[in-house]
Enzyme design. Structure first.
Site, PDB file in Angstrom:
ATOM      1  N   TRP A  13       0.808  -1.374   0.009  1.00 37.82           N
ATOM      2  CA  TRP A  13       0.005   0.119  -0.108  1.00 37.82           C
ATOM      3  C   TRP A  13       0.634   1.356  -0.193  1.00 37.82           C
ATOM      4  O   TRP A  13       0.634   2.289   0.505  1.00 37.82           O
ATOM      5  CB  TRP A  13      -0.756  -0.076   1.256  1.00 37.82           C
ATOM      6  CG  TRP A  13      -1.894  -1.336   1.179  1.00 37.82           C
ATOM      7  CD1 TRP A  13      -1.627  -2.427   1.723  1.00 37.82           C
ATOM      8  CD2 TRP A  13      -3.120  -1.170   0.537  1.00 37.82           C
ATOM      9  NE1 TRP A  13      -2.645  -3.229   1.565  1.00 37.82           N
ATOM     10  CE2 TRP A  13      -3.510  -2.556   0.671  1.00 37.82           C
ATOM     11  CE3 TRP A  13      -3.955  -0.439  -0.368  1.00 37.82           C
ATOM     12  CZ2 TRP A  13      -4.664  -3.139   0.140  1.00 37.82           C
ATOM     13  CZ3 TRP A  13      -4.905  -1.106  -0.777  1.00 37.82           C
ATOM     14  CH2 TRP A  13      -5.458  -2.454  -0.694  1.00 37.82           C
ATOM     15  N   LYS A  62      -6.332  -0.575  -4.756  1.00 39.28           N
ATOM     16  CA  LYS A  62      -7.050   0.738  -4.798  1.00 39.28           C
ATOM     17  C   LYS A  62      -6.084   1.579  -5.708  1.00 39.28           C
ATOM     18  O   LYS A  62      -5.104   1.361  -6.323  1.00 39.28           O
ATOM     19  CB  LYS A  62      -7.214   1.425  -3.590  1.00 39.28           C
ATOM     20  CG  LYS A  62      -8.309   0.808  -2.705  1.00 39.28           C
ATOM     21  CD  LYS A  62      -8.440   1.521  -1.368  1.00 39.28           C
ATOM     22  CE  LYS A  62      -9.439   0.977  -0.344  1.00 39.28           C
ATOM     23  NZ  LYS A  62      -9.762   1.990   0.710  1.00 39.28           N
ATOM     24  N   ASP A  85     -33.687   0.162 -14.048  1.00 35.73           N
ATOM     25  CA  ASP A  85     -34.489   0.970 -13.040  1.00 35.73           C
ATOM     26  C   ASP A  85     -34.641   2.504 -13.212  1.00 35.73           C
ATOM     27  O   ASP A  85     -33.634   3.159 -13.888  1.00 35.73           O
ATOM     28  CB  ASP A  85     -33.570   0.909 -11.621  1.00 35.73           C
ATOM     29  CG  ASP A  85     -34.116   1.729 -10.431  1.00 35.73           C
ATOM     30  OD1 ASP A  85     -35.161   1.380  -9.906  1.00 35.73           O
ATOM     31  OD2 ASP A  85     -33.223   2.507  -9.860  1.00 35.73           O
ATOM     32  N   GLU A 120     -38.418   0.805 -16.122  1.00 33.75           N
ATOM     33  CA  GLU A 120     -39.505   1.304 -15.183  1.00 33.75           C
ATOM     34  C   GLU A 120     -39.750   2.841 -15.229  1.00 33.75           C
ATOM     35  O   GLU A 120     -39.197   3.892 -14.946  1.00 33.75           O
ATOM     36  CB  GLU A 120     -38.750   1.107 -13.673  1.00 33.75           C
ATOM     37  CG  GLU A 120     -39.612   1.459 -12.667  1.00 33.75           C
ATOM     38  CD  GLU A 120     -38.759   1.788 -11.457  1.00 33.75           C
ATOM     39  OE1 GLU A 120     -39.318   1.587 -10.393  1.00 33.75           O
ATOM     40  OE2 GLU A 120     -37.496   2.452 -11.292  1.00 33.75           O
TER      41      GLU A 120
END
EC number: 2.4.1.18
Length: 682
Positions: A99, A134, A350, A404
């Site tokens: 990291w 990350k 959605d 939707e």
């Protein structure tokens, strides 16, 4: 790259062109035909641009293969790329480099893309299957550790609760066995079972993909449903969001298992002849910066609109900038990824209403056609949706696409060539709202059958709808399921099969009738929500601070539906018989229902669909002897489904073995109160 213009291109007047099919079918659209043609022209121009530079729309939708962490065999290593034009610097960090935020800087390339390459010769023993990573993004405001937008898997640390990307590269790829699955043959008309994997166990915990595949899919198949619609698959940091505050669009939620586990679920469904739809959320995204896309490069408008326009006023979330080509490509690649990597058979999009309009449908009644074509319409979103339906239908044959949308935008569910947007179905959102309103405010004896029939039958000609009496929206805490509205406190006290409580008998009878009316008259597809088919007694409430982080209401009590001594079992029996009947008779594939008799005095509706005759007596007490009504075809008829059958908690007041014969195009029946009968030609 600057945002593309939201203005529609000008189409030269061509008086010799025949009217668009959409306009031919609806003359009220004639004044708006120029807008429909400009939408078509804009789409064609965008497709031409894509094909010029990328070869095809399908090839364009491969951004996920270029951004993020991808192994490149030709270079012999992992390339990590990121689109972050506003960033000052990026560094790849992870357990492979302890990291260290300075060890692996990315180099800035063209068009705001950054890259770092990690050769296998140096990193094969450090960057391996399961490695966590990350990206550290430095902006004018400082540096932050972020999750890569195109990550394929995110996992949460149990101690810190922080999410990290995880490299997922198992030695043995998943062995699909669904090559023989024929989507068109499996789903002649969609009978949809909406489900949430995590709440599908009876125990108070998070269920898994494999448990759902092994334990729930057989139930769905036995119930006659041919399609399962999965919620909350796209990774979301807050479990209680029901999966609608998505953070990582390319990651299947790790809380339910591994990618192979989800593939096992879909492969198993295909083996049972069941199609699988993904409830995809491209209408908005979580605003969290630590887990999501918000302000990724410090510019404030990388994936989302800048300022207030980038915030949904009611959902506390971020809104995509559909006019930005990079965002279009990101979302289109997301569609291809789920179809290709996981073999999904389509999508339920959605929040389409929110996408279609700058006002997101809030506070607008949609009373006239101007509402669909005025300044409030987001033409960038329409272009994106046209690209999305074009890609999905082109990439997977017979792909099912459901919108939707509560606004009723004309052409949403018609082919683009006709002037439409390209969806296959829209949700009939007015039907469940009508049922709940009726149960809350109108005594049974005053039910307006004219309004009821209008609600069930009122849909745009040629645009298919998914009818449903209730979905997850009606099951959430703060609302009630139909069973809960009907039984009220009796759902805990009077559910023994032999309990003669009249209020429970009324509730049981209406629960069956409401579902049959909705399925048989409400649309061209049908949907139910997990557990509601047997009248699940509890709402859905996910673990949260307000309930002590309890899983008690985030589960399904299958044992209630399985117990033959309970009314839940009787409701489940009826649902199974109803769905099997509809599938066998292809009711939903037939044209709209034809009303034969509307008897307000006796509270009776009689209608035909798909060669079947439906007789529904909603009177609170009056059973009708020698009740006569006209039918289109003479001959002999028999009852193929009676809600009064004892197996369904009824009283066996009708002789289902009797053969009825027409006289002068009329049938004469005994129709008990609060009973629905379905007759077929004998």
């Amino acid at each position: 790259m600057a945002n593309s213009t939201p203005l529609l291109p000008t189409v030269p007047k061509q008086p010799d062109l025949p009217p668009l099919a959409l306009v031919e079918n609806d003359e009220w659209l004639a004044p708006f035909e120029p807008i429909l043609r400009r939408r078509q022209a804009r789409l064609q121009a965008r497709l031409a641009e894509i094909e010029k530079y990328h070869g095809s729309l399908a090839q364009y939708a491969t951004l996920h293969q270029q951004l993020g962490l991808n192994h490149d065999p030709s270079r012999g290593g992992y390339a990590y790329r990121e689109w972050a034009p506003g960033a000052e610097a990026l560094f790849l960090i992870g357990d492979f480099n302890n990291w260290d935020r300075q060890a692996h800087p990315l180099k800035r390339l063209e068009f705001g893309v950054w890259e770092v390459f990690l050769p296998d010769a140096e990193y094969s023993d450090r960057l391996t299957h399961g490695s966590r990573y990350k990206v550290h993004v430095v902006t004018a405001a400082g540096g932050k550790d972020r999750l890569p937008p195109a990550l394929r898997r995110a996992v949460q640390d149990e101690a810190t609760k922080d999410f990290a990307a995880q490299l997922w590269a198992p030695e043995t790829p998943f062995a699909w066995t669904d090559q023989g699955f024929d989507l068109k043959a499996a789903v002649p008309e969609p009978l949809i079972y909406e489900a949430h994997v995590g709440m599908a166990t009876e125990e108070g915990r998070v269920g898994t993909y494999r448990e759902f595949a092994d334990n729930i899919l057989p139930r769905i198949a036995a119930g006659g449903y041919n399609t399962v619609q999965l919620m909350a698959i796209m990774e979301h940091p807050y479990y209680g969001s029901f999966g609608y505050h998505v953070a990582n669009l390319f990651a299947a939620s790790s809380r339910f298992g591994t990618p192979e586990d989800l593939k096992y679920l879909i492969n198993t469904a295909h083996g049972l002849g069941i199609a699988v739809l993904l409830d995809i959320v491209h209408s908005h995204a979580v605003k969290n910066e630590a887990e999501g896309l918000a302000n990724f490069d410090g510019s404030g408008n990388l994936y989302f609109h800048r300022g207030d326009r980038g915030n949904h006023p009611g959902w506390d979330s971020k809104l995509f900038d559909y006019g930005r080509p990079e965002v279009q490509r990101f979302l289109l690649s997301n569609l291809r990824y789920w179809l290709e990597e996981y073999h999904f058979d389509g999508f339920r999009f959605d929040g389409v209403t929110s996408m279609l309009y700058h006002h997101h449908g809030e506070g607008v009644a949609f009373m006239g056609y101007d509402n669909y074509f005025g300044a409030g319409t987001d033409e960038d979103a329409i272009l994106y949706l046209q690209l999305a339906t074009t890609l999905a239908h082109g990439f997977k044959e017979n792909c099912l696409l459901i919108a939707e949308d509560m606004s009723g935008m004309p052409g949403l569910c018609r082919p683009i060539a006709e002037g439409g947007v390209g969806f296959d179905y829209r949700l009939a959102m007015g039907i469940p709202d009508f049922w709940i309103k009726l149960l809350k405010h109108t005594p049974d004896e005053f039910w307006p059958l004219g309004d009821l029939w209008h609600t069930l039958s009122n849909r745009r000609a040629g645009e298919k709808t998914v009818a449903y009496a209730e979905s997850h929206d009606q099951a959430l805490v703060g609302d009630k399921t139909l069973a809960h509205w009907l039984f009220d406190a009796g759902i805990y006290a009077h559910m023994q099969a032999l309990d003669p409580d009249p209020a429970a008998a009324r509730a049981l009878a209406l629960h069956k009738i409401i579902r049959l009316l909705t399925l048989s008259a409400g649309g061209e597809a049908y949907l139910t929500f997990i557990g509601n088919e047997f009248g699940h007694p509890e709402w859905v409430d996910f673990p949260r601070e307000g309930n002590g982080w309890s899983y008690h209401f985030a589960r399904r009590q299958w044992s209630l539906g399985d117990n033959p001594d309970l009314k839940f079992h009787q409701m489940g029996n009826f649902d199974k018989a109803m769905v099997h009947m509809a599938g066998a008779q292809h009711v939903l594939a037939a044209g709209p229902a034809t009303l034969l008799k509307h008897d307000e005095e006796n509270k009776v509706l009689v209608y035909e669909r798909g060669g079947l005759v439906f007789v529904v007596n909603l009177h609170i007490e009056k059973s009708l002897t020698d009740y006569r009504f006209w039918v289109t075809e003479e001959g002999k008829y028999r009852v193929v489904l009676s809600s009064d059958n004892q197996l369904f908690g009824g009283f066996d007041r009708t002789d289902e073995a009797f053969v009825y014969e027409t006289f002068e195009h009329q049938l004469s029946l005994y129709v008990p109160s609060r009973v629905a009968l379905v007759l077929a030609r004998a």
